[in-house]
Design a protein around this motif. Structure first.
Motif, short mmCIF file in Angstrom:
data_model
loop_
_atom_site.label_atom_id
_atom_site.label_comp_id
_atom_site.label_asym_id
_atom_site.label_seq_id
_atom_site.Cartn_x
_atom_site.Cartn_y
_atom_site.Cartn_z
N ALA A 183 0.45 -1.61 -0.06
CA ALA A 183 -0.30 0.62 -0.02
C ALA A 183 0.69 1.54 -0.32
O ALA A 183 0.30 2.49 -0.39
CB ALA A 183 -0.42 0.06 1.14
N ASN A 184 2.06 1.25 0.74
CA ASN A 184 3.03 2.58 0.34
C ASN A 184 4.46 2.06 0.39
O ASN A 184 5.01 0.26 0.81
CB ASN A 184 2.77 3.27 1.99
N SER A 185 5.21 2.68 0.25
CA SER A 185 7.44 2.35 0.21
C SER A 185 7.39 1.33 2.17
O SER A 185 8.55 1.22 1.98
CB SER A 185 7.27 3.48 0.33
N SER A 186 6.65 1.58 2.90
CA SER A 186 7.18 0.77 3.52
C SER A 186 6.46 -0.60 4.11
O SER A 186 7.09 -1.36 5.04
CB SER A 186 6.40 1.48 5.41
N GLU A 187 6.21 -0.72 2.81
CA GLU A 187 5.46 -2.31 3.15
C GLU A 187 6.26 -3.18 1.74
O GLU A 187 6.70 -2.33 0.86
CB GLU A 187 4.25 -2.67 2.65
N LEU A 188 5.78 -4.14 1.74
CA LEU A 188 6.69 -5.32 0.75
C LEU A 188 5.63 -5.73 0.31
O LEU A 188 5.01 -6.90 0.30
CB LEU A 188 7.80 -6.37 1.38
N SER A 189 5.92 -5.45 -1.29
CA SER A 189 4.60 -6.69 -1.89
C SER A 189 5.03 -8.00 -2.51
O SER A 189 6.81 -8.20 -2.00
CB SER A 189 4.81 -6.00 -3.40
N LEU A 190 4.37 -9.34 -2.21
CA LEU A 190 4.75 -10.27 -1.87
C LEU A 190 3.58 -10.64 -3.62
O LEU A 190 3.24 -10.21 -3.89
CB LEU A 190 3.61 -11.13 -0.82
N LEU A 191 4.38 -11.74 -3.62
CA LEU A 191 3.62 -12.97 -4.94
C LEU A 191 4.14 -15.05 -4.00
O LEU A 191 4.58 -14.88 -3.49
CB LEU A 191 4.72 -13.18 -5.76
N ALA A 192 2.73 -15.26 -4.22
CA ALA A 192 2.37 -15.95 -4.37
C ALA A 192 3.43 -16.97 -3.98
O ALA A 192 3.69 -17.46 -5.28
CB ALA A 192 0.36 -16.70 -4.33
N ASP A 193 3.59 -18.27 -3.04
CA ASP A 193 4.33 -19.72 -3.06
C ASP A 193 5.99 -18.73 -3.21
O ASP A 193 6.50 -19.93 -2.51
CB ASP A 193 4.26 -19.94 -4.59
#
Length: 342
Positions: free
Chosen positions: A296-306
């Motif tokens: 949602a913002n720069s403090s979070e990390l995007s994730l991919l399933a598995d």
């Protein structure tokens, strides 16, 4: 009118304020019709059913009651479950799913009924009532304007004094009638603003009905998931994903407090002892990502399933979050999207 269209006659123009009011009324009518028709399609996607309801409404008769799509699916599931045997895992699950689908069908009926009364009917009343009156008075105004312009043309062509006097008298009368009709039309058109205010209240009622419907459906499916999750794991071995896996955190917005069904928080039920131990101890663990997640913002990390990432806790961090690392990238990640690895 023909001479105006051919460009041979002068035309009395309406004042700018009245023209703006007419434009606003036409715009309101156009978009009200589009919104109303598309809402009908949303609530009843079957065009044949909509036509049938329309015919019964015009005949002032009640349409025959039929099962809607969720109710029909639910009935099929229940019948199949009874056929396979309520004592079997699959039969029992089908019956539970069927009962939930029928409850969703009932909620769907309530949404359609509430929306029809509180949203569609007021919009239809405007199209078939107020706007028809505006159209009628606008046509009268058009006729009065044509009478006035015709009288002005005759006055210009009058050569004899007597004819001029009669034409001047005719112009005064037609001008007076035109001004009176313009005032009547203006008063009606100024009511469009109050129509907008009324339709705004109706829109709020429609949103409220939708919130109630989706909250009920969410609650029904949440209860069903818990019931299905209670089956022995041997019956779930064919599933790609175990029902005991954490579900994404679905936080109900505050506006749902006004809906009839209250949404329970999912986050508490999915915080396992492994996460609790990780938060209480220093150190890091490997975790598998269960679902895709967009930061949602720069403090979070995007994730991919598995994918597998490293997670750890830092003092003062919210209980629903951990710090995640992937190579040189790091940021906060929601624990409901993770499964700790041994």
């Amino acid at each position: 009118f023909t001479e105006e269209k051919l460009g041979q006659a002068e035309k009395t123009e309406l004042d700018a304020h009245l023209e703006n009011l007419l434009s606003k009324a036409e715009c309101t009518k156009l978009w009200t019709e589009k919104i109303m028709k598309q809402t009908e399609v949303l609530l009843q996607p079957n065009p044949n059913a909509r036509i049938e309801e329309f015919v019964y409404e015009k005949l002032d008769r009640k349409a025959p009651s039929r099962l809607n799509n969720p109710e029909l699916l639910g009935q099929y599931m229940i019948d199949a479950g009874n056929e396979f045997g309520p004592g079997t895992a699959y039969g029992n699950a089908l019956i539970k799913c069927g009962e939930t689908q029928k409850r969703i069908g009932t909620a769907d009926r309530e949404l359609i009924q509430t929306s029809a009364i509180n949203f569609l009917t007021p919009l239809r009343n405007f199209i078939e009532g107020d706007y028809k009156t505006i159209t009628k008075e606008r046509k009268l105004l058009q006729n009065k304007r044509l009478d006035l312009d015709a009288a002005k043309t005759r006055l210009k062509k009058a050569k004899v004094a007597e004819a001029r006097a009669a034409s001047e008298q005719e112009v005064r009368i037609t001008q007076s009638e035109f001004d009176r009709q313009a005032e009547i039309t203006r008063l009606l058109l100024e009511g469009i603003s109050s129509t907008h205010a009324h339709h705004l209240r109706c829109l709020n009622d429609f949103v409220e009905a939708q919130m109630t419907y989706y909250a009920q459906c969410y609650q029904y499916m949440l209860d069903l998931q818990k019931q299905l999750g209670s089956f022995p794991s041997t019956f779930l071995s064919n599933n790609n994903q175990s029902s005991s896996a954490p579900v994404p955190n679905v936080s109900a917005p505050s506006v749902l407090a006004s809906a009839s069904a209250s949404l329970p928080s999912v986050s508490n039920s999915v915080v396992t002892s492994g996460f609790s131990e990780l938060k209480s101890l220093s150190g890091s663990r490997k975790a598998r990502v269960l679902y895709d997640y967009d930061a949602a913002n720069s403090s979070e990390l995007s994730l991919l399933a598995d994918e597998v990432i490293t997670v750890y806790s830092i003092p003062g961090m919210d209980s629903d979050w951990l710090m995640g690392e992937r190579g040189n990238q790091k940021g906060k990640v929601p624990i409901t999207y993770l499964e700790l690895l041994n």
